[in-house]
Design a protein around this motif. Structure first.
Motif, PDB file in Angstrom:
ATOM      1  N   ARG A  20      10.482  -1.683  -5.425  1.00 14.59           N
ATOM      2  CA  ARG A  20       9.605  -0.991  -4.479  1.00 14.59           C
ATOM      3  C   ARG A  20       8.139  -1.244  -4.821  1.00 14.59           C
ATOM      4  NH1 ARG A  20      10.678   5.291  -3.849  1.00 14.59           N
ATOM      5  NH2 ARG A  20      12.771   4.456  -3.439  1.00 14.59           N
TER       6      ARG A  20
ATOM      7  N   CYS B 173       5.032  -3.996  -2.920  1.00  8.76           N
ATOM      8  CA  CYS B 173       3.725  -3.498  -2.483  1.00  8.76           C
ATOM      9  C   CYS B 173       2.563  -4.309  -3.033  1.00  8.76           C
ATOM     10  CB  CYS B 173       3.543  -2.043  -2.914  1.00  8.76           C
ATOM     11  SG  CYS B 173       4.660  -0.881  -2.114  1.00  8.76           S
TER      12      CYS B 173
ATOM     13  N   MET C 162      -1.388  -4.824  -1.851  1.00  6.07           N
ATOM     14  CA  MET C 162      -1.975  -3.671  -1.172  1.00  6.07           C
ATOM     15  C   MET C 162      -3.016  -3.005  -2.070  1.00  6.07           C
ATOM     16  SD  MET C 162       1.401  -1.786   0.371  1.00  6.07           S
ATOM     17  CE  MET C 162       2.578  -2.642   1.406  1.00  6.07           C
TER      18      MET C 162
ATOM     19  N   ASP D 252      -2.579   2.901  -1.411  1.00  5.16           N
ATOM     20  CA  ASP D 252      -1.472   2.677  -0.482  1.00  5.16           C
ATOM     21  C   ASP D 252      -0.173   2.389  -1.240  1.00  5.16           C
ATOM     22  OD1 ASP D 252      -3.146   2.989   1.722  1.00  5.16           O
ATOM     23  OD2 ASP D 252      -3.717   0.872   1.702  1.00  5.16           O
ATOM     24  N   ILE D 253      -0.290   1.737  -2.390  1.00  9.75           N
ATOM     25  CA  ILE D 253       0.893   1.417  -3.190  1.00  9.75           C
ATOM     26  C   ILE D 253       1.631   2.680  -3.613  1.00  9.75           C
ATOM     27  CG2 ILE D 253       1.654   0.564  -5.453  1.00  9.75           C
ATOM     28  CD1 ILE D 253      -0.349  -1.707  -5.165  1.00  9.75           C
ATOM     29  N   TRP D 254       0.895   3.646  -4.166  1.00 13.33           N
ATOM     30  CA  TRP D 254       1.576   4.839  -4.683  1.00 13.33           C
ATOM     31  C   TRP D 254       2.197   5.680  -3.575  1.00 13.33           C
ATOM     32  CZ3 TRP D 254       2.719   3.462  -9.031  1.00 13.33           C
ATOM     33  CH2 TRP D 254       1.825   2.899  -9.940  1.00 13.33           C
ATOM     34  N   LYS D 255       1.602   5.665  -2.402  1.00 18.35           N
ATOM     35  CA  LYS D 255       2.174   6.418  -1.281  1.00 18.35           C
ATOM     36  C   LYS D 255       3.539   5.856  -0.882  1.00 18.35           C
ATOM     37  CE  LYS D 255      -2.312   7.842   0.548  1.00 18.35           C
ATOM     38  NZ  LYS D 255      -3.331   7.652   1.612  1.00 18.35           N
ATOM     39  N   ARG D 256       3.732   4.562  -1.120  1.00 26.80           N
ATOM     40  CA  ARG D 256       5.019   3.943  -0.802  1.00 26.80           C
ATOM     41  C   ARG D 256       6.006   4.026  -1.964  1.00 26.80           C
ATOM     42  NH1 ARG D 256       4.737  -1.177   3.251  1.00 26.80           N
ATOM     43  NH2 ARG D 256       3.104  -0.419   4.650  1.00 26.80           N
ATOM     44  N   VAL D 257       5.481   3.868  -3.177  1.00 24.71           N
ATOM     45  CA  VAL D 257       6.356   3.878  -4.346  1.00 24.71           C
ATOM     46  C   VAL D 257       6.902   5.273  -4.604  1.00 24.71           C
ATOM     47  CG1 VAL D 257       6.445   3.547  -6.849  1.00 24.71           C
ATOM     48  CG2 VAL D 257       5.266   1.882  -5.409  1.00 24.71           C
TER      49      VAL D 257
ATOM     50  N   PRO E 110       6.491   8.426  -2.369  1.00 22.67           N
ATOM     51  CA  PRO E 110       5.960   9.144  -1.207  1.00 22.67           C
ATOM     52  C   PRO E 110       5.976  10.658  -1.376  1.00 22.67           C
ATOM     53  CG  PRO E 110       8.138   8.227  -0.739  1.00 22.67           C
ATOM     54  CD  PRO E 110       7.686   7.632  -2.027  1.00 22.67           C
ATOM     55  N   ASP E 111       6.795  11.147  -2.290  1.00 25.66           N
ATOM     56  CA  ASP E 111       6.860  12.589  -2.538  1.00 25.66           C
ATOM     57  C   ASP E 111       5.967  12.997  -3.712  1.00 25.66           C
ATOM     58  OD1 ASP E 111       8.372  11.130  -4.285  1.00 25.66           O
ATOM     59  OD2 ASP E 111      10.119  12.444  -4.251  1.00 25.66           O
TER      60      ASP E 111
ATOM     61  N   TYR F 237      -0.805  10.477  -8.184  1.00 24.69           N
ATOM     62  CA  TYR F 237      -1.379   9.201  -7.766  1.00 24.69           C
ATOM     63  C   TYR F 237      -2.591   8.847  -8.626  1.00 24.69           C
ATOM     64  CZ  TYR F 237       1.387   9.856  -3.465  1.00 24.69           C
ATOM     65  OH  TYR F 237       2.391  10.050  -2.562  1.00 24.69           O
TER      66      TYR F 237
END
Length: 224
Positions: A53, A57, A60, A64-69, A71-72, A78
């Motif tokens: 994951r 990313c 990026m 933005d990377i941490w929001k995808r890696v 998301p919770d 972050y």
């Protein structure tokens, strides 16, 4: 892919991760250390997200990377992840971990000897991007190493535009492996060379490239 006749460029601008540097060879270690520390500090208590994951990313901006890696995750997680990522990357680079793609050094040296100005433009953090260039003894080959972390740009389009303006460049190639590299090159009127060897992104990300390469040393064959 757009096939056009290539002319000798004044400069070549390279992405770092997935283009010059095999980032996954460093991230495999950093990823484990980072999430172990987040759990230790109580900032992220769930299982470590799969490294695939994170690798997907690459290219990026970090936020933005941490929001995808994760998301919770929380804003605090972050922020701490940003700090740990840089710390661990530099520590592992200094320890000799992480490798360049085959033929990177010799190809850069050939281009440099032919009088072409070489640059890096990366969405990574300043000290990480410069650290890769320094620890792999290629920093002297670049006329400039630009990063989103240093110049606080919101996109690679803006970062490359700044580089071109700073160095008064009229003609350059953009070399990279992600859609952000293609976008940055085309938006700034550059010839785009798409790199297919990293395997981070999908083939569609390189649409619009003027040429594609499957090995870094193919780059010099395009020079008139």
């Amino acid at each position: 892919m757009t096939q056009t006749k290539l002319t000798r460029p004044e400069a070549i601008i390279f992405d770092m991760d997935g283009t010059l540097f095999q980032t996954e060879t460093l991230l495999e270690i950093v990823h484990k250390r980072l999430f172990a520390q987040l759990r230790k500090e109580g900032l992220y208590v769930k299982d470590t997200p799969p490294i695939e994951r994170l690798i997907a990313c690459l290219g990026m901006l970090l936020d933005d990377i941490w929001k995808r890696v994760m998301p919770d995750g929380s804003p605090a997680a972050y922020e701490r992840a940003n700090e740990l990522m840089l710390q661990y990357e530099l520590e592992e680079l200094e320890a000799g971990n992480g490798t360049l793609y085959p033929h990177v050094i010799e190809t850069l040296e050939k281009l440099h000897q032919r009088g072409i100005k070489l640059f890096v433009a990366s969405n990574g953090l300043e000290h990480y991007v410069k650290g890769v260039a320094t620890f792999h003894k290629m920093h002297h080959l670049f006329a400039g190493v630009y990063s989103a972390g240093e110049f606080e740009t919101s996109s690679k389009v803006d970062l490359v535009a700044r580089l071109l303006k700073d160095h008064h460049l009229q003609d350059a190639w953009m070399v990279g492996d992600r859609s952000s590299d293609v976008e940055a090159g085309l938006a700034n009127g550059l010839t785009v060379i798409g790199c297919r060897y990293a395997g981070f992104g999908e083939d569609y990300e390189l649409r619009g490239s003027h040429r594609l390469i499957s090995s870094f040393d193919e780059l010099s064959s395009f020079l008139p």
